[in-house]
Design an enzyme around this catalytic site. Sequence first.
Site, PDB file in Angstrom:
ATOM      1  N   ASP A 171       0.871  -1.175   0.000  1.00  7.27           N
ATOM      2  CA  ASP A 171       0.000   0.000   0.000  1.00  7.27           C
ATOM      3  C   ASP A 171       0.910   1.227   0.000  1.00  7.27           C
ATOM      4  O   ASP A 171       2.132   1.112  -0.176  1.00  7.27           O
ATOM      5  CB  ASP A 171      -0.991  -0.038   1.178  1.00  7.27           C
ATOM      6  CG  ASP A 171      -0.313   0.128   2.535  1.00  7.27           C
ATOM      7  OD1 ASP A 171       0.926   0.197   2.598  1.00  7.27           O
ATOM      8  OD2 ASP A 171      -1.038   0.198   3.549  1.00  7.27           O
ATOM      9  N   CYS A 209       3.330  -3.128   4.036  1.00  8.55           N
ATOM     10  CA  CYS A 209       2.426  -2.035   4.412  1.00  8.55           C
ATOM     11  C   CYS A 209       3.117  -1.275   5.542  1.00  8.55           C
ATOM     12  O   CYS A 209       4.352  -1.304   5.652  1.00  8.55           O
ATOM     13  CB  CYS A 209       1.030  -2.545   4.764  1.00  8.55           C
ATOM     14  SG  CYS A 209       0.900  -3.652   6.176  1.00  8.55           S
ATOM     15  N   THR A 234       2.844  -1.806   8.848  1.00  8.78           N
ATOM     16  CA  THR A 234       3.286  -2.746   9.883  1.00  8.78           C
ATOM     17  C   THR A 234       3.525  -4.163   9.377  1.00  8.78           C
ATOM     18  O   THR A 234       4.174  -4.960  10.072  1.00  8.78           O
ATOM     19  CB  THR A 234       2.212  -2.868  10.983  1.00  8.78           C
ATOM     20  OG1 THR A 234       1.001  -3.334  10.357  1.00  8.78           O
ATOM     21  CG2 THR A 234       1.959  -1.532  11.669  1.00  8.78           C
ATOM     22  N   HIS A 249       9.441 -24.179   8.825  1.00  6.88           N
ATOM     23  CA  HIS A 249       8.410 -24.901   9.575  1.00  6.88           C
ATOM     24  C   HIS A 249       6.985 -24.707   9.046  1.00  6.88           C
ATOM     25  O   HIS A 249       6.160 -25.610   9.182  1.00  6.88           O
ATOM     26  CB  HIS A 249       8.447 -24.478  11.058  1.00  6.88           C
ATOM     27  CG  HIS A 249       9.608 -25.070  11.799  1.00  6.88           C
ATOM     28  ND1 HIS A 249       9.689 -25.086  13.170  1.00  6.88           N
ATOM     29  CD2 HIS A 249      10.743 -25.668  11.360  1.00  6.88           C
ATOM     30  CE1 HIS A 249      10.823 -25.669  13.552  1.00  6.88           C
ATOM     31  NE2 HIS A 249      11.485 -26.019  12.459  1.00  6.88           N
ATOM     32  N   HIS A 293       6.717 -31.321   9.992  1.00  6.49           N
ATOM     33  CA  HIS A 293       6.004 -30.060   9.738  1.00  6.49           C
ATOM     34  C   HIS A 293       4.972 -30.187   8.615  1.00  6.49           C
ATOM     35  O   HIS A 293       4.061 -29.373   8.514  1.00  6.49           O
ATOM     36  CB  HIS A 293       6.998 -28.949   9.409  1.00  6.49           C
ATOM     37  CG  HIS A 293       8.010 -28.755  10.492  1.00  6.49           C
ATOM     38  ND1 HIS A 293       7.668 -28.285  11.740  1.00  6.49           N
ATOM     39  CD2 HIS A 293       9.337 -29.015  10.529  1.00  6.49           C
ATOM     40  CE1 HIS A 293       8.750 -28.250  12.499  1.00  6.49           C
ATOM     41  NE2 HIS A 293       9.776 -28.690  11.803  1.00  6.49           N
TER      42      HIS A 293
HETATM   43  C1  RB5 Z   1      -1.851   2.558   6.668  1.00  2.00           C
HETATM   44  O1  RB5 Z   1      -1.916   3.727   7.390  1.00  2.00           O
HETATM   45  C2  RB5 Z   1      -1.613   1.375   7.595  1.00  2.00           C
HETATM   46  O2  RB5 Z   1      -2.702   1.203   8.434  1.00  2.00           O
HETATM   47  C3  RB5 Z   1      -1.319   0.123   6.811  1.00  2.00           C
HETATM   48  O3  RB5 Z   1      -0.245   0.329   5.977  1.00  2.00           O
HETATM   49  C4  RB5 Z   1      -0.967  -1.121   7.624  1.00  2.00           C
HETATM   50  O4  RB5 Z   1       0.038  -0.828   8.541  1.00  2.00           O
HETATM   51  C5  RB5 Z   1      -2.070  -1.866   8.203  1.00  2.00           C
HETATM   52  O5  RB5 Z   1      -1.875  -2.926   8.813  1.00  2.00           O
END
Ligand code: RB5
Length: 149
Positions: free
Chosen positions: A11, A68, A70, A101, A136
């Site tokens: 994203d 993304c 996180t 695994h 596994h």
């Molecule tokens: C975008 O602001 C953020 O929420 C997205 O990139 C991601 O981290 C969501 O899990």
Amino acid sequence: MEIKKIVMGSDHAGFGLKQKVKAHLESRGIEVIDVGTDTPESCNYTIYADALCKVIQSGEASLGILVCGTGIGMSMAANKHAGIRAAACENTFSARMTRMHNDANVLCFGERVIGYGLACDMVDLFIDTPFEGGRHQARVDDINALDKR
Ligand code: RB5
């Protein structure tokens, strides 16, 4: 099995790191199918997780990388797809173990969490580490059976 092709998606929050990791993969001679996003403009990560999973489901690529903010939202969205085992990782140990695994086929990480150097190390380990099989395999089979429920 030598990996010659990888599919990538992100994203807006992962766009910059996706571009850099893509260049790293290409410098390794790996072809990258980039499903987007193509700009840093705000967008929903679900669109790109879905597009990437469809490429893996089609068999065009066997492994994928999603970035993304996180890595968490991407992994949640990807894991809704049959046959997809996506792992959100923040260190090299997890990136290696999830291949050994879990036979993970999608690596997810966050541009707001890790830097370029660590991302490349994780990606290299993810690509170069084979699934161990053995004890596994039955566990991965159990995960795959959940797709049919
Ligand atoms: C975008 O602001 C953020 O929420 C997205 O990139 C991601 O981290 C969501 O899990």
